[in-house]
Design a protein around this motif. Sequence first.
Motif, short mmCIF file in Angstrom:
data_model
loop_
_atom_site.label_atom_id
_atom_site.label_comp_id
_atom_site.label_asym_id
_atom_site.label_seq_id
_atom_site.Cartn_x
_atom_site.Cartn_y
_atom_site.Cartn_z
N GLU A 215 -12.97 -24.85 3.16
CA GLU A 215 -14.11 -25.23 3.97
C GLU A 215 -15.25 -25.70 3.08
O GLU A 215 -15.59 -25.05 2.10
CB GLU A 215 -14.57 -24.05 4.84
N TRP A 216 -15.83 -26.84 3.42
CA TRP A 216 -16.92 -27.38 2.63
C TRP A 216 -18.22 -26.84 3.19
O TRP A 216 -18.71 -27.30 4.21
CB TRP A 216 -16.92 -28.90 2.67
N MET A 217 -18.78 -25.86 2.53
CA MET A 217 -20.00 -25.22 2.99
C MET A 217 -21.21 -25.86 2.30
O MET A 217 -21.11 -26.88 1.63
CB MET A 217 -19.95 -23.72 2.69
N GLU A 218 -22.36 -25.25 2.46
CA GLU A 218 -23.55 -25.74 1.79
C GLU A 218 -23.36 -25.63 0.28
O GLU A 218 -22.64 -24.77 -0.21
CB GLU A 218 -24.77 -24.92 2.23
N PRO A 219 -24.04 -26.53 -0.50
CA PRO A 219 -23.85 -26.52 -1.95
C PRO A 219 -24.22 -25.17 -2.56
O PRO A 219 -25.19 -24.53 -2.16
CB PRO A 219 -24.78 -27.63 -2.44
N LEU A 220 -23.39 -24.75 -3.53
CA LEU A 220 -23.61 -23.48 -4.21
C LEU A 220 -24.42 -23.67 -5.49
O LEU A 220 -24.81 -22.69 -6.12
CB LEU A 220 -22.26 -22.83 -4.54
N GLU A 221 -24.64 -24.93 -5.86
CA GLU A 221 -25.37 -25.25 -7.07
C GLU A 221 -26.71 -25.89 -6.73
O GLU A 221 -26.81 -26.69 -5.79
CB GLU A 221 -24.56 -26.22 -7.95
N THR A 222 -27.76 -25.55 -7.50
CA THR A 222 -29.05 -26.21 -7.32
C THR A 222 -29.10 -27.53 -8.07
O THR A 222 -29.83 -28.44 -7.70
CB THR A 222 -30.19 -25.30 -7.83
N THR A 223 -28.29 -27.66 -9.12
CA THR A 223 -28.19 -28.91 -9.87
C THR A 223 -27.39 -29.92 -9.06
O THR A 223 -26.39 -29.58 -8.43
CB THR A 223 -27.51 -28.68 -11.24
N SER A 224 -27.82 -31.18 -9.07
CA SER A 224 -27.13 -32.20 -8.29
C SER A 224 -25.72 -32.45 -8.82
O SER A 224 -25.43 -32.20 -10.00
CB SER A 224 -27.92 -33.51 -8.32
N ALA A 225 -24.88 -32.99 -7.95
CA ALA A 225 -23.50 -33.27 -8.34
C ALA A 225 -23.44 -34.29 -9.47
O ALA A 225 -22.64 -34.16 -10.40
CB ALA A 225 -22.73 -33.78 -7.12
N VAL A 226 -24.30 -35.31 -9.42
CA VAL A 226 -24.30 -36.35 -10.46
C VAL A 226 -24.69 -35.76 -11.81
O VAL A 226 -24.05 -36.04 -12.83
CB VAL A 226 -25.26 -37.49 -10.07
N ASN A 227 -25.72 -34.92 -11.82
CA ASN A 227 -26.15 -34.32 -13.09
C ASN A 227 -25.10 -33.36 -13.64
O ASN A 227 -24.91 -33.28 -14.86
CB ASN A 227 -27.49 -33.58 -12.90
N SER A 274 -21.30 -28.75 -5.43
CA SER A 274 -22.58 -29.45 -5.50
C SER A 274 -22.71 -30.70 -4.63
O SER A 274 -23.82 -31.13 -4.34
CB SER A 274 -22.86 -29.84 -6.96
N VAL A 275 -21.59 -31.31 -4.23
CA VAL A 275 -21.66 -32.54 -3.46
C VAL A 275 -22.27 -32.30 -2.09
O VAL A 275 -21.91 -31.34 -1.40
CB VAL A 275 -20.25 -33.15 -3.31
N THR A 276 -23.21 -33.16 -1.71
CA THR A 276 -23.86 -33.01 -0.40
C THR A 276 -23.74 -34.25 0.47
O THR A 276 -24.14 -34.24 1.62
CB THR A 276 -25.36 -32.70 -0.58
#
Length: 492
Positions: A215-227, A274-276
Amino acid sequence: EDIQILKMNGDRVAVVNLYCGNQPVFICEKYVSNVIDDKTSLLNTVLLTMKMCLHSFSFFRQLLSQYTLSQNANVSAVDNNPALHPLWVRCDMSDPAETTWFGAETVSVGSKVSGVKLYSVTCKGATLDKKSLITLDELKQEHKKRHHPSSMAIKGNARFNLFGSTIVENTMIESQSSVTVDFKWSHVESILETPPLSSTATLTLADGLRTGETEWMEPLETTSAVNLTKTYLEELQSTAKTPQTETDTPIFNSLLGRGDLDFVEQLWVRMRKSVTSYQDIGDCLKLVIEALRYGDIKPWIHRDSSSSLSKLILQSYHQQIDHVSLTGVTPVHMLLEMGLDKMRKDYINYLIGEQLTTLNHLCYYLSTEVDLQEQVIRLRKLHHLLEIIVTCTTFLGLPYDRLFLLTQSCLQHYKTYPYDEDHEFKLQIKPALISHFYQKEHPVVWGAEVSSGHGPREVRTTLQLSDRPLVDHVIFETGVPHAQYLMPCHIL
């Protein structure tokens, strides 16, 4: 005109489910109009509905007579009448026995109806005092009112909900599984007795351990996916720095996790956290493909990797990379392939590592020859299996032979049937294996059945206790919350 007969599966009505399971049945009740008079309050309408859905005792007798005659080949005007579904009628407790349900069910020999089995159900309200419950001797006397046997057999049954907890990496993990165990035994000695170790016990497993893996939930990382992706690629390019290994959630890291994640799997873990947005997926994959095209990275991947990105990495080893247009659904498909590839390896590693199956038995679930949608469906089936196995291992501590049997049963089932997270897998076990769970708990259902006679002359009287009301059309004003409901069921 004032009655309605509904056809439904018996498991939708608590009392009917006890005797008919999920087979089709007819439920007879008074017809209630859905039109609400503006002058009638909602409360009065509800009370009116409760009152009108019941039938008097005399009405049932008339209906029962018609049902029985229609099934009697010697009386019916129509030859070879097909057997009707069981008929259950809601009653208003107006008779001396205060009956809440009457039921009738045909008995057949081959395709021919040979008789009709009758049920009558009475019910009492909730109680907290065990002493107020009927005793076993009183249940026997109740049985003798309907039959005068020379001998009687008394069988017991009980159901417990099992909810366990365990410690994983110094963290208390609570089981969120739906695990019940049904006991059956002979020679009942007292009401609400604990099932003896000589009982027959069957585990019923439905929902498994919920981990969020698929399941794709809310991002678990504060750093962006690109970074995160940029940092990962920079770590790979640096000869002085070893890339940091990313892992999944603690429970899966401990039970399903592997220490040999390749580049694509590591990238998937980072992106999953991290992907949103769709844009994030495309931007991350563009960074990776450019790094491969210009030879900035030479990542290693598992030999059997099958994702599109893995194929590009193999091409990069020879300085030849196909052009990839990151438009439409392509980025999403590429990311999905990465996740499927990783989870397949996770599940193979666990199941084969625990010697619960072989690679040959997993071929159906691991095939990449089918389209992507079918791959997802098959992996969901395998994920459901893993949820159940992990529950039985971590929280119930079942031995290897039971886990092996359960695994084979689940794998065989899902090769034929569609994915259904509510499907109940059943497993026979020895009560001693789970005695520390149920012996200190209260049952959610407890029953005793007195029987005598044989064949068409058999009479059964059943007492059923439940922590939930078993009759929904009668209100018992006891004022006792969360108590056990006493429901003697007399089966003639």
